[in-house]
Design a protein around this motif. Structure first.
Motif, PDB file in Angstrom:
ATOM      1  N   GLU A 119       0.904  -1.171  -0.002  1.00  0.00           N
ATOM      2  CA  GLU A 119      -0.062  -0.086  -0.087  1.00  0.00           C
ATOM      3  C   GLU A 119       0.769   1.119   0.149  1.00  0.00           C
ATOM      4  O   GLU A 119       0.289   2.220  -0.315  1.00  0.00           O
ATOM      5  N   ARG A 120       2.199   1.098   0.209  1.00  0.00           N
ATOM      6  CA  ARG A 120       2.970   2.258   0.463  1.00  0.00           C
ATOM      7  C   ARG A 120       3.645   2.835  -1.040  1.00  0.00           C
ATOM      8  O   ARG A 120       3.669   3.732  -1.558  1.00  0.00           O
ATOM      9  N   GLY A 121       3.122   1.866  -2.027  1.00  0.00           N
ATOM     10  CA  GLY A 121       3.456   2.045  -3.448  1.00  0.00           C
ATOM     11  C   GLY A 121       5.167   2.489  -3.915  1.00  0.00           C
ATOM     12  O   GLY A 121       5.116   2.885  -4.976  1.00  0.00           O
ATOM     13  N   PHE A 122       6.102   1.566  -3.156  1.00  0.00           N
ATOM     14  CA  PHE A 122       7.249   1.742  -3.288  1.00  0.00           C
ATOM     15  C   PHE A 122       7.824   0.619  -4.579  1.00  0.00           C
ATOM     16  O   PHE A 122       8.751   0.771  -5.128  1.00  0.00           O
ATOM     17  N   SER A 123       7.037  -0.493  -4.297  1.00  0.00           N
ATOM     18  CA  SER A 123       7.483  -1.885  -5.146  1.00  0.00           C
ATOM     19  C   SER A 123       6.710  -1.978  -6.437  1.00  0.00           C
ATOM     20  O   SER A 123       5.327  -2.153  -6.429  1.00  0.00           O
ATOM     21  N   PHE A 124       7.428  -2.430  -7.514  1.00  0.00           N
ATOM     22  CA  PHE A 124       6.784  -2.400  -8.840  1.00  0.00           C
ATOM     23  C   PHE A 124       6.369  -4.189  -8.652  1.00  0.00           C
ATOM     24  O   PHE A 124       5.529  -4.513  -9.532  1.00  0.00           O
ATOM     25  N   MET A 125       6.865  -4.635  -7.782  1.00  0.00           N
ATOM     26  CA  MET A 125       6.644  -6.215  -7.529  1.00  0.00           C
ATOM     27  C   MET A 125       5.324  -6.518  -6.769  1.00  0.00           C
ATOM     28  O   MET A 125       4.843  -7.676  -6.856  1.00  0.00           O
ATOM     29  N   ARG A 126       4.750  -5.515  -6.062  1.00  0.00           N
ATOM     30  CA  ARG A 126       3.677  -5.658  -5.222  1.00  0.00           C
ATOM     31  C   ARG A 126       2.407  -4.758  -5.681  1.00  0.00           C
ATOM     32  O   ARG A 126       2.725  -3.674  -5.709  1.00  0.00           O
ATOM     33  N   ALA A 127       1.302  -5.224  -6.007  1.00  0.00           N
ATOM     34  CA  ALA A 127       0.385  -4.234  -6.417  1.00  0.00           C
ATOM     35  C   ALA A 127      -0.382  -3.620  -5.165  1.00  0.00           C
ATOM     36  O   ALA A 127      -0.577  -3.938  -4.076  1.00  0.00           O
ATOM     37  N   GLY A 128      -0.528  -2.258  -5.674  1.00  0.00           N
ATOM     38  CA  GLY A 128      -0.996  -1.275  -4.286  1.00  0.00           C
ATOM     39  C   GLY A 128      -0.936  -0.038  -5.121  1.00  0.00           C
ATOM     40  O   GLY A 128      -0.863   0.298  -6.311  1.00  0.00           O
ATOM     41  N   ALA A 129      -1.521   1.029  -4.282  1.00  0.00           N
ATOM     42  CA  ALA A 129      -1.897   2.233  -4.477  1.00  0.00           C
ATOM     43  C   ALA A 129      -0.416   2.868  -5.008  1.00  0.00           C
ATOM     44  O   ALA A 129       0.549   2.819  -4.357  1.00  0.00           O
ATOM     45  N   LEU A 130      -0.431   3.812  -6.094  1.00  0.00           N
ATOM     46  CA  LEU A 130       0.607   4.226  -6.558  1.00  0.00           C
ATOM     47  C   LEU A 130       1.132   5.626  -5.660  1.00  0.00           C
ATOM     48  O   LEU A 130       0.678   6.807  -6.135  1.00  0.00           O
ATOM     49  N   ASP A 131       1.488   5.606  -4.458  1.00  0.00           N
ATOM     50  CA  ASP A 131       1.704   6.634  -3.657  1.00  0.00           C
ATOM     51  C   ASP A 131       3.208   7.262  -3.442  1.00  0.00           C
ATOM     52  O   ASP A 131       3.502   8.249  -4.069  1.00  0.00           O
ATOM     53  N   MET A 132       4.103   6.179  -3.002  1.00  0.00           N
ATOM     54  CA  MET A 132       5.600   6.505  -2.810  1.00  0.00           C
ATOM     55  C   MET A 132       6.022   7.618  -2.053  1.00  0.00           C
ATOM     56  O   MET A 132       7.279   7.816  -1.840  1.00  0.00           O
ATOM     57  N   ARG A 133       5.266   8.090  -1.201  1.00  0.00           N
ATOM     58  CA  ARG A 133       5.456   9.324  -0.075  1.00  0.00           C
ATOM     59  C   ARG A 133       6.001   8.384   1.162  1.00  0.00           C
ATOM     60  O   ARG A 133       5.536   7.676   1.441  1.00  0.00           O
ATOM     61  N   MET A 134       6.985   8.844   1.491  1.00  0.00           N
ATOM     62  CA  MET A 134       7.679   8.550   2.654  1.00  0.00           C
ATOM     63  C   MET A 134       7.020   8.984   3.983  1.00  0.00           C
ATOM     64  O   MET A 134       6.788   8.222   5.024  1.00  0.00           O
ATOM     65  N   ASP A 135       6.427  10.035   3.683  1.00  0.00           N
ATOM     66  CA  ASP A 135       5.370  10.721   4.722  1.00  0.00           C
ATOM     67  C   ASP A 135       4.497  10.649   3.743  1.00  0.00           C
ATOM     68  O   ASP A 135       3.854  11.739   3.269  1.00  0.00           O
ATOM     69  N   PRO A 136       3.127   9.959   4.290  1.00  0.00           N
ATOM     70  CA  PRO A 136       1.821  10.039   3.266  1.00  0.00           C
ATOM     71  C   PRO A 136       1.081  11.097   3.629  1.00  0.00           C
ATOM     72  O   PRO A 136      -0.077  11.372   3.182  1.00  0.00           O
ATOM     73  N   THR A 137       1.279  11.867   4.726  1.00  0.00           N
ATOM     74  CA  THR A 137       0.563  12.789   5.161  1.00  0.00           C
ATOM     75  C   THR A 137       0.738  14.261   4.696  1.00  0.00           C
ATOM     76  O   THR A 137      -0.044  15.277   4.923  1.00  0.00           O
ATOM     77  N   THR A 138       1.691  14.391   3.895  1.00  0.00           N
ATOM     78  CA  THR A 138       2.235  15.554   3.169  1.00  0.00           C
ATOM     79  C   THR A 138       2.426  15.486   1.645  1.00  0.00           C
ATOM     80  O   THR A 138       2.963  14.253   1.310  1.00  0.00           O
ATOM     81  N   GLY A 139       2.581  16.468   1.193  1.00  0.00           N
ATOM     82  CA  GLY A 139       2.845  16.428  -0.372  1.00  0.00           C
ATOM     83  C   GLY A 139       1.992  15.912  -1.122  1.00  0.00           C
ATOM     84  O   GLY A 139       0.791  15.577  -0.790  1.00  0.00           O
ATOM     85  N   VAL A 140       2.137  15.516  -2.464  1.00  0.00           N
ATOM     86  CA  VAL A 140       1.583  14.877  -3.479  1.00  0.00           C
ATOM     87  C   VAL A 140       2.000  13.410  -3.726  1.00  0.00           C
ATOM     88  O   VAL A 140       3.361  13.481  -3.778  1.00  0.00           O
ATOM     89  N   SER A 141       1.167  12.476  -4.006  1.00  0.00           N
ATOM     90  CA  SER A 141       1.464  11.044  -4.370  1.00  0.00           C
ATOM     91  C   SER A 141       1.993  11.207  -5.831  1.00  0.00           C
ATOM     92  O   SER A 141       1.866  12.046  -6.512  1.00  0.00           O
ATOM     93  N   CYS A 142       2.540   9.946  -5.876  1.00  0.00           N
ATOM     94  CA  CYS A 142       3.062   9.682  -7.273  1.00  0.00           C
ATOM     95  C   CYS A 142       1.886   9.772  -8.331  1.00  0.00           C
ATOM     96  O   CYS A 142       2.084  10.436  -9.423  1.00  0.00           O
ATOM     97  N   ALA A 143       1.093   9.030  -7.945  1.00  0.00           N
ATOM     98  CA  ALA A 143      -0.252   9.056  -8.945  1.00  0.00           C
ATOM     99  C   ALA A 143      -0.902  10.440  -9.053  1.00  0.00           C
ATOM    100  O   ALA A 143      -1.355  10.834 -10.359  1.00  0.00           O
TER     101      ALA A 143
END
Length: 320
Positions: A119-143
């Protein structure tokens, strides 16, 4: 770059013995783990400190901070900063230890627990939301960013931060796809990238470079690293050590150049008869760059691309 596939369920601190040795830990000293993660290095440092020693830990990932807070509750020697290591000097000042730090450790990049959670979205090997933020509470997600960024912007990011040779083709494929459907998952993006690349590298997933580039960009990793390194001299005491573990060439290049510049000292015209000591070097490099042993890589695949550099603060350097 850290491995996408983590063979060990339990998080292992990369080059732990080398990091502890590089820090040259004094039992009563004050240390900073600027990238707490899940505390492998932090707990190793604490084992070498006596009751007078202190450890400051930092991380911008809320899950890592929560883990660190558990450590605080069981060990009064530990203090936690929830935030990027670009706040290094401010955190040390808040703790009244600016210029008194005996060692700083940076273990850069994404951590194994972050890769493990789809669910963090860092790995292309695991299906999850395309987020990639180390702090999901700030900034914009990759998606969110990919939904509006221009093709040229996307290509620049992939080329600059991922050294991706097919950056333009991938960027065009992303922009074309989003006109038909929103790009919201890791596997969706990985498939777009794979289909856009005409040549495959042996033993490397075609999305590797692009995911690295997007993660670095979304989290401002290189900018934060450069900002933190500029604060190191004001934070360390004389004889204090800087230890940095990097996982790809971009961040290692920044660290290597910083240490080289500080070890060189002031710049004067080449022909002036000035001794090296008169150039007022601020750091001395300790040994050569280190890499993990074959045994460690065999037991922890994440360590395979790690490189460690160590430097020490010299006398006569102001803490301002």
């Amino acid at each position: 770059m850290q491995a996408e596939a983590v063979m060990n369920k339990e998080h292992q601190a990369v080059m732990l013995a080398e990091a502890l040795n590089g820090l040259n830990i004094q039992p009563q000293g004050i240390y900073v783990d600027a990238t707490y993660g899940r505390g492998g290095h932090a707990r190793g440092i604490l084992k070498h400190l006596n009751s007078s020693g202190k450890l400051l830990v930092m991380d911008k990932d809320p899950q890592a901070v929560a883990d660190a807070q558990n450590l605080v509750r069981s060990d009064a020697r530990v203090s936690v900063c929830a935030g990027s290591f670009q706040q290094l000097a401010a955190f040390c000042s808040q703790q009244h230890v600016l210029g008194k730090i005996n060692g700083i450790l940076f273990d850069l990049g994404v951590s194994s627990p972050q890769l493990d959670q789809a669910e963090r979205g860092f790995s292309f090997m695991r299906a999850g939301a395309l987020d990639m933020r180390m702090d999901p509470t700030t900034g914009v997600s990759c998606a969110q960013w990919l939904a509006t960024a221009e093709s040229a912007q996307i290509a620049w990011v992939l080329k600059t931060y991922g050294e991706e040779r097919f950056s333009k083709r991938i960027a065009q494929a992303i922009v074309h796809t989003r006109t038909q459907t929103a790009i919201t998952t890791t596997t969706q993006l990985a498939e777009i990238i794979a289909n856009a690349i005409p040549i495959r590298e042996k033993h490397k997933h075609p999305a590797t470079r692009s995911f690295q580039a997007l993660r670095i960009f979304i989290n401002h990793e290189l900018e934060d690293l450069q900002a933190a390194l500029q604060q190191v001299l004001s934070v360390l005491t004389v004889g204090g050590r800087l230890v940095v573990i990097s996982f790809h060439s971009l961040e290692d290049r920044i660290v290597k150049q910083y240490m080289a510049d500080q070890a060189k000292g002031d710049i004067y015209p080449h022909l002036l008869p000035i001794k090296h000591a008169q150039l007022q070097p601020k750091l001395i490099k300790i040994g050569k760059a280190l890499k993990p042993t074959a045994v460690e890589v065999e037991h922890n695949v994440r360590a395979r691309s790690a490189i460690m550099r160590i430097a020490e603060k010299l006398p006569g350097v102001a803490n301002a």
